[in-house]
Design a protein around this motif. Structure first.
Motif, PDB file in Angstrom:
ATOM      1  N   PHE A 243       0.851  -1.182   0.000  1.00 20.99           N
ATOM      2  CA  PHE A 243       0.000   0.000   0.000  1.00 20.99           C
ATOM      3  C   PHE A 243       0.890   1.236   0.000  1.00 20.99           C
ATOM      4  O   PHE A 243       1.828   1.333   0.793  1.00 20.99           O
ATOM      5  CB  PHE A 243      -0.899   0.026   1.235  1.00 20.99           C
ATOM      6  CG  PHE A 243      -1.916  -1.082   1.268  1.00 20.99           C
ATOM      7  CD1 PHE A 243      -3.185  -0.909   0.733  1.00 20.99           C
ATOM      8  CD2 PHE A 243      -1.588  -2.313   1.827  1.00 20.99           C
ATOM      9  CE1 PHE A 243      -4.106  -1.943   0.760  1.00 20.99           C
ATOM     10  CE2 PHE A 243      -2.509  -3.351   1.865  1.00 20.99           C
ATOM     11  CZ  PHE A 243      -3.779  -3.166   1.329  1.00 20.99           C
ATOM     12  N   ILE A 244       0.606   2.174  -0.886  1.00 15.87           N
ATOM     13  CA  ILE A 244       1.320   3.446  -0.928  1.00 15.87           C
ATOM     14  C   ILE A 244       0.304   4.554  -0.730  1.00 15.87           C
ATOM     15  O   ILE A 244      -0.638   4.701  -1.520  1.00 15.87           O
ATOM     16  CB  ILE A 244       2.070   3.631  -2.264  1.00 15.87           C
ATOM     17  CG1 ILE A 244       3.130   2.529  -2.434  1.00 15.87           C
ATOM     18  CG2 ILE A 244       2.719   5.011  -2.335  1.00 15.87           C
ATOM     19  CD1 ILE A 244       3.878   2.609  -3.747  1.00 15.87           C
ATOM     20  N   ALA A 245       0.496   5.311   0.347  1.00 23.30           N
ATOM     21  CA  ALA A 245      -0.443   6.396   0.692  1.00 23.30           C
ATOM     22  C   ALA A 245      -1.879   5.887   0.722  1.00 23.30           C
ATOM     23  O   ALA A 245      -2.814   6.560   0.279  1.00 23.30           O
ATOM     24  CB  ALA A 245      -0.298   7.558  -0.275  1.00 23.30           C
ATOM     25  N   GLY A 246      -2.054   4.668   1.221  1.00 23.76           N
ATOM     26  CA  GLY A 246      -3.388   4.100   1.379  1.00 23.76           C
ATOM     27  C   GLY A 246      -3.933   3.407   0.147  1.00 23.76           C
ATOM     28  O   GLY A 246      -5.013   2.808   0.206  1.00 23.76           O
ATOM     29  N   GLN A 247      -3.225   3.448  -0.960  1.00 22.93           N
ATOM     30  CA  GLN A 247      -3.700   2.835  -2.195  1.00 22.93           C
ATOM     31  C   GLN A 247      -3.001   1.491  -2.411  1.00 22.93           C
ATOM     32  O   GLN A 247      -1.776   1.403  -2.328  1.00 22.93           O
ATOM     33  CB  GLN A 247      -3.428   3.754  -3.385  1.00 22.93           C
ATOM     34  CG  GLN A 247      -4.092   5.115  -3.291  1.00 22.93           C
ATOM     35  CD  GLN A 247      -5.605   5.017  -3.304  1.00 22.93           C
ATOM     36  OE1 GLN A 247      -6.190   4.298  -4.124  1.00 22.93           O
ATOM     37  NE2 GLN A 247      -6.258   5.724  -2.396  1.00 22.93           N
ATOM     38  N   ALA A 248      -3.793   0.462  -2.714  1.00 22.45           N
ATOM     39  CA  ALA A 248      -3.230  -0.862  -2.955  1.00 22.45           C
ATOM     40  C   ALA A 248      -2.504  -0.888  -4.283  1.00 22.45           C
ATOM     41  O   ALA A 248      -3.079  -0.578  -5.337  1.00 22.45           O
ATOM     42  CB  ALA A 248      -4.335  -1.912  -2.947  1.00 22.45           C
ATOM     43  N   LYS A 249      -1.218  -1.229  -4.253  1.00 28.47           N
ATOM     44  CA  LYS A 249      -0.411  -1.352  -5.462  1.00 28.47           C
ATOM     45  C   LYS A 249      -0.067  -2.816  -5.766  1.00 28.47           C
ATOM     46  O   LYS A 249       0.309  -3.145  -6.882  1.00 28.47           O
ATOM     47  CB  LYS A 249       0.875  -0.540  -5.322  1.00 28.47           C
ATOM     48  CG  LYS A 249       0.642   0.940  -5.073  1.00 28.47           C
ATOM     49  CD  LYS A 249      -0.100   1.595  -6.235  1.00 28.47           C
ATOM     50  CE  LYS A 249      -0.308   3.086  -6.013  1.00 28.47           C
ATOM     51  NZ  LYS A 249      -1.036   3.720  -7.147  1.00 28.47           N
ATOM     52  N   LYS A 250      -0.156  -3.658  -4.755  1.00 29.74           N
ATOM     53  CA  LYS A 250       0.016  -5.094  -4.926  1.00 29.74           C
ATOM     54  C   LYS A 250      -0.953  -5.782  -3.986  1.00 29.74           C
ATOM     55  O   LYS A 250      -1.118  -5.358  -2.826  1.00 29.74           O
ATOM     56  CB  LYS A 250       1.452  -5.509  -4.621  1.00 29.74           C
ATOM     57  CG  LYS A 250       1.761  -6.964  -4.936  1.00 29.74           C
ATOM     58  CD  LYS A 250       3.228  -7.288  -4.703  1.00 29.74           C
ATOM     59  CE  LYS A 250       3.571  -8.702  -5.158  1.00 29.74           C
ATOM     60  NZ  LYS A 250       4.996  -9.034  -4.927  1.00 29.74           N
ATOM     61  N   TRP A 251      -1.606  -6.833  -4.459  1.00 29.11           N
ATOM     62  CA  TRP A 251      -2.598  -7.518  -3.629  1.00 29.11           C
ATOM     63  C   TRP A 251      -2.583  -9.001  -3.966  1.00 29.11           C
ATOM     64  O   TRP A 251      -2.586  -9.383  -5.129  1.00 29.11           O
ATOM     65  CB  TRP A 251      -3.992  -6.924  -3.871  1.00 29.11           C
ATOM     66  CG  TRP A 251      -5.054  -7.536  -3.017  1.00 29.11           C
ATOM     67  CD1 TRP A 251      -6.073  -8.340  -3.425  1.00 29.11           C
ATOM     68  CD2 TRP A 251      -5.191  -7.398  -1.596  1.00 29.11           C
ATOM     69  NE1 TRP A 251      -6.845  -8.722  -2.359  1.00 29.11           N
ATOM     70  CE2 TRP A 251      -6.332  -8.159  -1.212  1.00 29.11           C
ATOM     71  CE3 TRP A 251      -4.470  -6.734  -0.614  1.00 29.11           C
ATOM     72  CZ2 TRP A 251      -6.752  -8.253   0.104  1.00 29.11           C
ATOM     73  CZ3 TRP A 251      -4.895  -6.828   0.707  1.00 29.11           C
ATOM     74  CH2 TRP A 251      -6.015  -7.580   1.054  1.00 29.11           C
ATOM     75  N   ARG A 252      -2.492  -9.821  -2.912  1.00 25.96           N
ATOM     76  CA  ARG A 252      -2.432 -11.271  -3.067  1.00 25.96           C
ATOM     77  C   ARG A 252      -1.327 -11.699  -4.035  1.00 25.96           C
ATOM     78  O   ARG A 252      -1.509 -12.603  -4.859  1.00 25.96           O
ATOM     79  CB  ARG A 252      -3.794 -11.824  -3.500  1.00 25.96           C
ATOM     80  CG  ARG A 252      -4.859 -11.680  -2.402  1.00 25.96           C
ATOM     81  CD  ARG A 252      -6.181 -12.311  -2.803  1.00 25.96           C
ATOM     82  NE  ARG A 252      -7.141 -12.225  -1.706  1.00 25.96           N
ATOM     83  CZ  ARG A 252      -8.397 -12.647  -1.778  1.00 25.96           C
ATOM     84  NH1 ARG A 252      -8.842 -13.215  -2.908  1.00 25.96           N
ATOM     85  NH2 ARG A 252      -9.205 -12.541  -0.742  1.00 25.96           N
ATOM     86  N   GLY A 253      -0.209 -11.008  -3.928  1.00 23.57           N
ATOM     87  CA  GLY A 253       0.967 -11.383  -4.705  1.00 23.57           C
ATOM     88  C   GLY A 253       1.028 -10.850  -6.114  1.00 23.57           C
ATOM     89  O   GLY A 253       2.001 -11.112  -6.828  1.00 23.57           O
ATOM     90  N   SER A 254       0.029 -10.086  -6.549  1.00 23.88           N
ATOM     91  CA  SER A 254       0.013  -9.560  -7.919  1.00 23.88           C
ATOM     92  C   SER A 254      -0.102  -8.047  -7.904  1.00 23.88           C
ATOM     93  O   SER A 254      -0.792  -7.467  -7.056  1.00 23.88           O
ATOM     94  CB  SER A 254      -1.163 -10.147  -8.716  1.00 23.88           C
ATOM     95  OG  SER A 254      -1.047 -11.558  -8.813  1.00 23.88           O
ATOM     96  N   LEU A 255       0.578  -7.392  -8.869  1.00 25.38           N
ATOM     97  CA  LEU A 255       0.481  -5.948  -8.987  1.00 25.38           C
ATOM     98  C   LEU A 255      -0.928  -5.546  -9.394  1.00 25.38           C
ATOM     99  O   LEU A 255      -1.596  -6.250 -10.159  1.00 25.38           O
ATOM    100  CB  LEU A 255       1.495  -5.425 -10.000  1.00 25.38           C
ATOM    101  CG  LEU A 255       2.971  -5.637  -9.651  1.00 25.38           C
ATOM    102  CD1 LEU A 255       3.864  -5.114 -10.775  1.00 25.38           C
ATOM    103  CD2 LEU A 255       3.324  -4.949  -8.337  1.00 25.38           C
TER     104      LEU A 255
END
Length: 286
Positions: A243-255
């Motif tokens: 998470f960057i500044a509250g925004q998900a950039k990677k989730w469950r191992g994927s971008l």
């Protein structure tokens, strides 16, 4: 992001870049001037109020970087927040000067040894009270992931301490802990980038670039010590979410929101173009 400019255009280009792309300090990218220990170039950084990032090491017979630091300090050109990388073979005096000036240091342990610069200055900077961050220098020869950098730095420092003890040194320094190495890669990195007011630690009010690590895979489990597992056993494949500044950039191992096939195709096309222009044959097994 590196931008190459000619020396005669330096001041004009730095001012243009700052005005066009870095008018606010509250953004993900920040501006710094990558230069050598040259007073004229440092003056450009001071005139434009941007920090300096400089690669220094006393391995070049034609250049004493330690002496040049003293010249910069005497001229009032060093500024708190400047960053110095490598610092191999530096005597204690210039290292103390860096600390007293409020500047930061970054160690590129893996590439320094791979390219034959010498023994990284890990213990030297620790001995004068500097808290280093970690960097890769470049990502062409060695992986640039922070897990590898933490491990390499810990291994080199421990080996140095053990050798001193074997040689009878009763005042050998203490071994770095895994927690200290993790701090090199997190809060110390944020400080070196002059971004520790925003990221680097989990504190209310910070944006907190946040990595969530998968700790139940077979190469980690059972989890016995969090710091030891992260530094000693983990790698990029264990990064489950970012998470960057509250925004998900990677989730469950994927971008998130990234067309990976397109990215990979663009990378290969760029590589092929470089090889073609250089007339350099590629041999995967060579």
């Amino acid at each position: 992001v590196a931008v190459k400019v000619l020396p005669e255009d330096l001041s004009q280009d730095v001012g243009r870049l700052k005005k066009s792309y870095f008018s606010s300090k509250d953004q993900l990218l920040s501006l710094a001037l990558g230069i050598g220990p040259d007073p004229k170039q440092f003056q450009v950084a001071r005139d434009n109020d941007v920090p300096v990032v400089a690669h220094l090491r006393n391995t070049l017979p034609q250049r004493d970087d330690g002496a040049r630091l003293a010249i910069l300090q005497k001229a009032g050109l060093l500024k708190a927040g400047d960053e110095f990388i490598h610092l191999l073979h530096m005597p204690p005096e210039p290292l103390k000067l860096i600390k007293d000036s409020g500047c930061h240091v970054s160690l590129s342990t893996g590439i320094e040894m791979t390219m034959g610069h010498g023994i990284p200055a890990i213990q030297n900077v620790l001995d004068v009270g500097l808290q280093p961050s970690l960097s890769s220098d470049h990502a062409v020869t060695l992986t640039s992931d922070m897990f590898s950098m933490m491990r390499m730095t810990g291994v080199v420092q421990r080996y140095g301490v053990f050798q001193r003890e074997v040689n009878g040194d009763k005042n050998a320094p203490k071994l770095l802990t895994c927690r200290e190495l993790l701090e090199f890669a997190t809060i110390n990195g944020a400080r070196t980038m002059n971004a520790d007011s925003k990221v680097g630690t989990l504190v209310p009010g910070k944006e907190a670039d946040l990595l969530m690590l998968k700790a139940d895979s077979i190469d980690i489990w059972p989890l016995n010590n969090a710091y030891g597992s992260v530094v000693g056993l983990m790698g990029p494949s264990h990064v489950e979410a970012v998470f960057i500044a509250g925004q998900a950039k990677k989730w469950r191992g994927s971008l998130v929101g990234v067309d990976m096939p397109k990215v990979l195709a663009n990378m290969q096309e760029a590589r092929d173009g470089v090889l073609k222009r250089a007339n350099f044959p590629m041999n995967l097994l060579g």
